[in-house]
Each structure stands twice: as C-alpha cells, then as structure tokens.
Design a protein around this motif. Structure first.
Motif, mmCIF file in Angstrom:
data_model
loop_
_atom_site.group_PDB
_atom_site.id
_atom_site.type_symbol
_atom_site.label_atom_id
_atom_site.label_comp_id
_atom_site.label_asym_id
_atom_site.label_seq_id
_atom_site.Cartn_x
_atom_site.Cartn_y
_atom_site.Cartn_z
ATOM 1 N N TYR A 183 2.113 -6.190 -5.965
ATOM 2 C CA TYR A 183 1.203 -6.784 -6.939
ATOM 3 C C TYR A 183 1.906 -7.968 -7.600
ATOM 4 C CZ TYR A 183 -0.308 -1.913 -6.397
ATOM 5 O OH TYR A 183 -0.655 -0.697 -5.885
ATOM 6 N N GLN A 206 -5.405 -10.340 -11.283
ATOM 7 C CA GLN A 206 -5.140 -11.472 -10.392
ATOM 8 C C GLN A 206 -6.346 -12.401 -10.318
ATOM 9 O OE1 GLN A 206 -3.190 -10.355 -6.614
ATOM 10 N NE2 GLN A 206 -3.045 -8.290 -7.423
ATOM 11 N N ASP A 231 -6.914 -2.618 -12.639
ATOM 12 C CA ASP A 231 -5.468 -2.740 -12.843
ATOM 13 C C ASP A 231 -4.764 -3.647 -11.837
ATOM 14 O OD1 ASP A 231 -6.254 -0.004 -14.104
ATOM 15 O OD2 ASP A 231 -4.326 -0.516 -14.985
ATOM 16 N N VAL A 232 -5.369 -3.845 -10.682
ATOM 17 C CA VAL A 232 -4.708 -4.644 -9.648
ATOM 18 C C VAL A 232 -5.490 -5.925 -9.350
ATOM 19 C CG1 VAL A 232 -3.965 -4.684 -7.225
ATOM 20 C CG2 VAL A 232 -3.585 -2.631 -8.615
ATOM 21 N N PHE A 285 3.492 -1.564 4.172
ATOM 22 C CA PHE A 285 2.719 -2.515 4.972
ATOM 23 C C PHE A 285 3.594 -3.644 5.513
ATOM 24 C CE2 PHE A 285 0.024 -0.557 1.829
ATOM 25 C CZ PHE A 285 -1.150 -0.263 2.510
ATOM 26 N N LYS A 338 -7.084 -8.621 0.698
ATOM 27 C CA LYS A 338 -7.472 -7.243 1.008
ATOM 28 C C LYS A 338 -6.279 -6.291 0.919
ATOM 29 C CE LYS A 338 -10.160 -5.094 4.705
ATOM 30 N NZ LYS A 338 -9.446 -4.855 5.976
ATOM 31 N N GLY A 339 -5.100 -6.807 1.263
ATOM 32 C CA GLY A 339 -3.899 -5.978 1.214
ATOM 33 C C GLY A 339 -3.609 -5.416 -0.168
ATOM 34 N N GLN A 340 -4.044 -6.126 -1.205
ATOM 35 C CA GLN A 340 -3.844 -5.627 -2.566
ATOM 36 C C GLN A 340 -4.680 -4.365 -2.798
ATOM 37 O OE1 GLN A 340 -1.844 -6.997 -5.185
ATOM 38 N NE2 GLN A 340 -0.906 -7.971 -3.419
ATOM 39 N N GLU A 351 -5.681 -2.375 -0.426
ATOM 40 C CA GLU A 351 -5.157 -1.318 0.445
ATOM 41 C C GLU A 351 -3.901 -0.694 -0.140
ATOM 42 O OE1 GLU A 351 -4.737 -3.109 4.276
ATOM 43 O OE2 GLU A 351 -6.875 -2.848 4.728
ATOM 44 N N ALA A 352 -3.008 -1.549 -0.669
ATOM 45 C CA ALA A 352 -1.774 -1.023 -1.243
ATOM 46 C C ALA A 352 -2.103 -0.103 -2.414
ATOM 47 C CB ALA A 352 -0.873 -2.171 -1.695
ATOM 48 N N ALA A 353 -3.006 -0.540 -3.267
ATOM 49 C CA ALA A 353 -3.335 0.252 -4.456
ATOM 50 C C ALA A 353 -4.021 1.556 -4.065
ATOM 51 C CB ALA A 353 -4.225 -0.561 -5.394
ATOM 52 N N ARG A 354 -5.005 1.463 -3.154
ATOM 53 C CA ARG A 354 -5.707 2.677 -2.745
ATOM 54 C C ARG A 354 -4.756 3.640 -2.045
ATOM 55 N NH1 ARG A 354 -11.182 2.869 -2.957
ATOM 56 N NH2 ARG A 354 -10.682 5.050 -3.284
ATOM 57 N N SER A 355 -3.773 3.102 -1.294
ATOM 58 C CA SER A 355 -2.858 3.982 -0.557
ATOM 59 C C SER A 355 -1.954 4.777 -1.493
ATOM 60 C CB SER A 355 -2.010 3.179 0.440
ATOM 61 O OG SER A 355 -0.946 2.525 -0.223
ATOM 62 N N THR A 356 -1.794 4.312 -2.746
ATOM 63 C CA THR A 356 -1.002 5.100 -3.693
ATOM 64 C C THR A 356 -1.886 6.057 -4.493
ATOM 65 O OG1 THR A 356 -1.196 3.417 -5.415
ATOM 66 C CG2 THR A 356 0.737 3.287 -3.992
ATOM 67 N N LEU A 387 -4.741 5.231 -6.225
ATOM 68 C CA LEU A 387 -5.591 4.641 -7.258
ATOM 69 C C LEU A 387 -7.049 4.678 -6.801
ATOM 70 C CD1 LEU A 387 -2.926 3.538 -8.546
ATOM 71 C CD2 LEU A 387 -4.175 1.467 -9.085
ATOM 72 N N ASN A 422 2.500 -6.433 0.358
ATOM 73 C CA ASN A 422 1.381 -6.211 -0.570
ATOM 74 C C ASN A 422 1.828 -5.778 -1.952
ATOM 75 O OD1 ASN A 422 -0.097 -6.782 1.682
ATOM 76 N ND2 ASN A 422 -0.923 -4.736 1.969
ATOM 77 N N VAL A 427 -2.273 7.384 -11.675
ATOM 78 C CA VAL A 427 -2.724 8.465 -10.793
ATOM 79 C C VAL A 427 -2.104 9.798 -11.207
ATOM 80 C CG1 VAL A 427 -2.922 9.257 -8.410
ATOM 81 C CG2 VAL A 427 -2.983 6.807 -8.906
#
Lengths: 225, 247
Positions: free
Chosen positions: B95, A148, A143-144, B89, A124-126, A128-133, A135, B93, B111
């Motif tokens: 990639y 994987q 893309d993320v 975090f 889930k952290g993947q 969250e990290a992507a959405r927080s930037t 995306l 996290n 973005v």
C-alpha cells in the motif's frame, strides 16, 4: 481627459465608499453559500462514488443517469427551475436554498465522476493484496483504495470545486444578496460601474487564496510512486 | 503429531475464463511444513491455481480445503479463511500510502482486531523476521524491490498463516535483489512454514523444495522430488522446459 473619465467611471471613490458595506455584506453571503456548496457537493459526490463501487447494476444505472443529466444542465437552469418552477407544484424554497441546492447537485455530479475515476485508477493488485489478508470489501475500499483514490482526485476536484463555487454569482438572478447582486444593485442605483469593480475585487480576495490553497493541497498530498 | 490431514487439499479443481479452460482437474495435497514448488510454461495455470486457493479467482468446480475448512462452501467466512492463507504477489502490491509497519499491521488491526500497540509489536517482529526491522517507518517508494517484497512477506507472515502462497515472488526483481528474498523464503522453510511457490528459480527449487510439480495446459503433468523431476523426469516436455529456463 480620457484617463480622468476612466477613473471617474470605474474607480469612483465616493461611490465605492458608499456601497462598500453592501459589497462586504454580499461577500459574506457568497462565502456562506460557497462553503455550504463545497461541503454538501463533495460529501454527496463521495457517497455516490462509494455506492457505485458496490456495482449494483440497477442502482448504478440511476447514479450514472442522474450524474450525466446534472453535468449536462447549466447550473442557472437548475437555479431558475428550483426557484420559479417548483413552486407551481407546491415545492417552495428560498433563493438561497435554490442556489445552494442547484450548485451542490452539480458539484456532487462532477465530484462523483472524479472520485469514481480515482477509485478505478487504483491498481487491481491493491484490492487483491488487501482481500488476501482477510480485509472485507468495505474495509478494502475505505482503508486501502479510498486513501489512494482521494490523493489522485485532489487536483481535478480542486479545479472543479473552484469553478462551481464561482457559480454562486448565478444567485444574483434570483436575488440572493451575494457579491454580484449587491454590486449590480449598487450600480443601478448609482449609475456608476465602480461597485462592479469593487465586486470583482471581492471575488479575487475570496478566490485567489482558494486557488493557492488548491495548489498547496496538491503538493501536500502528492507522493512518489 | 496428528498432522495427517493436509494443510491444503485441492480436489478436481476446474477453472474456466469464458470458453477458456485454464485448470482442467487439479488434485493437490500439501502437508504441514512442506515446500511445494510449482513450475511450468506460462499459461499453464500455475498462478490461477494459487489464486483459486484463497478465492481471488472463483473456481468453476472442485473442492479446496484449508486446514480442513471447505473454502468454497457457502457458509464459509472467506475473510476468516484468508487470514490463514498468506499470499505474496509478483508485483508486491504494497500500500503506497502506508509505511512498512502500516502495511504489515493493517490486517492485524482491521481483521484480527488488535489494538494499535499490540499490532505494532507483532508487525515489528514480522519485519525483523525478514531483516527489515529498521525500515518500519519507510514508505514503499523508499525501498528497493527486494525490500518491498520482503515487507510484503512480512505483511502475510504477521497474520501467522497456516500456509503461504508465493506467486512468482522474484520475477519482478532485478537479479541482484533476488537473493535477499530467496534467503527469507529459505529461513521460513527452515522454521517449518508450509509454502506453495510458483517460480522460475530452479536453483532454489533444487535446494529448498520438498516436492516439485510440473504443470502444463491446466493439468499436473508430473510431480516428485527435485532430484527426480530435474534429473530424471518421465516426460521429455519437462526436460525441454527446464533446459529452456536454465541456460
């Protein structure tokens, strides 16, 4: 002597020579269907898994239902259904198409489940990290998460793909001119099982490289966590 | 300068998970360049507060403004707002399928829409800021925990956010690696970055924070300068908590 009879029965060179061209012909038909099944099945499976990721409840209900039905049905039932039953309601297709469609649907169902499991396995952290930037959901997915997920799915997907493409032999039932059909036909003409041995050899030539390719892909895409 | 308006302004923030009310009315304003430290026992709602600020968690009620933009308004482009709010975090996290530079440049390209070359220039600069310029081509699994967290900081930094949120950035690190991450955070503070930090690094809080907030049971119990909160808190709970952390 026993050994001579064995050789004459299963490795009759004369018979083999006579029917080799037919087996070769069947070989290329098998390759053709197998490639078409792999392309269509995996593409459709991936598309379904991506749609499922949007978690639209009504849509997912039908995806899951369809996938479960297709995974439960023997592919042979589908092939016979498509080829013999559908014409009674006016839908006609060639034996080739019936075989391709049945196997593609079954592969799509299994591939969907495998891709979906891969998407769920990405932490889930993947997300969250992507959405927080900034995306978007779709960008994060493509893309993320997907890169994987796909790596995780390659071993089970390779195995399943091999298992289902071998099902091209089922096309023999509806007279698709693939390896098994050619071998069986040759056998009934010659009253000698040597063409079946030839057919088995053709399958090995076709699928052993695929098995090795699968193993290579697994190592190629593995990465340490 | 006309920086009267806070960078981050939280008002009456409530958040419930089912029947459990985790935030029970939080008011918080963070000024430009301020480093606000949030401490408190586990389960006090610190992380949830941070995660509501960029809507990783959906607040139940209240308002959140970032640079004056209402984060929760229906017409707000949340992805645009998130570009302005960097987040770091506990578990990094990063990639795993991208190298350090790929991690830092993904959002710049997707973005912000920068061409690859431009994004990579900005990404290299961000990596240089966290002292990892030479690790651009390393994958996360080839980096130590401290280095991974610094790449994660660079990833947030590359977007030139108005504010950085740190959610226990050093809690997953071996003790000897904590210093390198704190050094980067200190450097950011000195360069004027606005930051909200949830952490148990009390020594860092004492030396670097402008303001310390103590949270418990979903409420801000007390806030003030580090000197006041650590040396002369009004609530005995805070003294007990700090004592339990610091020995």
């Amino acid at each position: 002597m026993q050994l001579e009879r064995l050789a004459d029965t299963f490795f009759n060179l004369q018979v083999m020579q006579q029917y080799l061209p037919k087996i070769v012909e069947g070989f290329f038909v098998t390759v053709q269907i197998a490639l078409a099944v792999v392309l269509a099945g995996i593409a459709a499976g991936l598309a379904l898994a991506l749609v499922r990721a949007f978690r639209i409840r009504a849509l997912n209900f039908f995806i899951i239902l369809g996938v479960d039905v297709l995974r439960a049905l023997p592919p042979l039932v589908l092939i016979i259904g498509f080829y013999f039953a559908l014409p009674t309601i006016g839908i006609r297709m060639s034996a080739w198409v019936a075989t391709w469609l049945a196997l593609s649907l079954v592969l799509a169902a299994f591939a969907e489940e495998i891709f979906w499991a891969g998407i769920l396995a990405v932490p889930k952290g993947q997300w969250e990290a992507a959405r927080s930037t900034g995306l978007s959901f779709v960008q994060t997915l493509t893309d993320v998460v997907l890169p994987q997920a796909v790596r995780l799915t390659i071993p089970p997907l390779t195995n399943r793909t091999i298992a289902i493409t071998k099902g091209t032999a089922l096309g023999a039932v509806v007279a698709v001119g693939e390896i098994l059909y050619q071998a069986q036909t040759a056998y009934s003409f010659s009253y000698n099982p040597s063409p079946l041995v030839l057919g088995a050899a053709a399958y090995l030539i076709l699928f052993i490289p695929v098995v090795y390719f699968g193993r290579w892909v697994e190592t190629r895409f593995a990465w340490k966590r | 300068m006309g920086g009267d308006r806070p960078i981050l302004e939280v008002r009456g923030l409530h958040k419930s998970f089912g029947a459990l009310e985790v935030l029970k009315g939080i008011d918080l304003a963070v000024r430009k360049g301020e480093l606000v430290f949030v401490i408190g026992p586990s389960g006090s709602g610190k992380s949830t507060l941070l995660r509501c600020c960029n809507r990783l968690e959906e607040p139940s009620s209240g308002s959140i403004r970032v640079e004056g933009v209402d984060v929760m308004a229906p017409g707000t482009d949340i992805n645009a707002v998130r570009r302005r709010i960097g987040m770091v975090f506990q578990s990094f996290n990063l990639y795993p399928h991208l190298d350090a530079l790929g991690n830092v440049t993904l959002a710049l390209r997707k973005v912000v829409g920068q061409p690859r070359a431009e994004a990579e220039r900005a990404g290299q600069q961000a990596l240089a800021r966290v002292g990892l310029a030479e690790k651009a081509k390393s994958f996360p699994n080839e980096l130590s925990g401290g280095q991974q967290q610094r790449v994660a900081i660079a990833r947030a930094l590359a977007l030139e956010p108005a504010i950085l949120l740190f959610d226990e950035p050093t809690s997953a690190l071996d003790p000897e690696l904590v210093g390198s991450v704190l050094a980067v955070m200190r450097e950011l503070r000195e360069s004027g970055m606005t930051m909200v930090v949830v952490s148990h690094e009390m020594r860092f809080a004492r030396s670097a924070a402008d303001r310390v907030i103590f949270m418990d049971h979903g409420l801000i119990v007390e806030q003030g300068t580090p000197e006041k909160l650590f040396n002369a808190p009004e609530h005995p709970r805070i003294r007990d908590f700090i004592a339990s952390i610091e020995h």
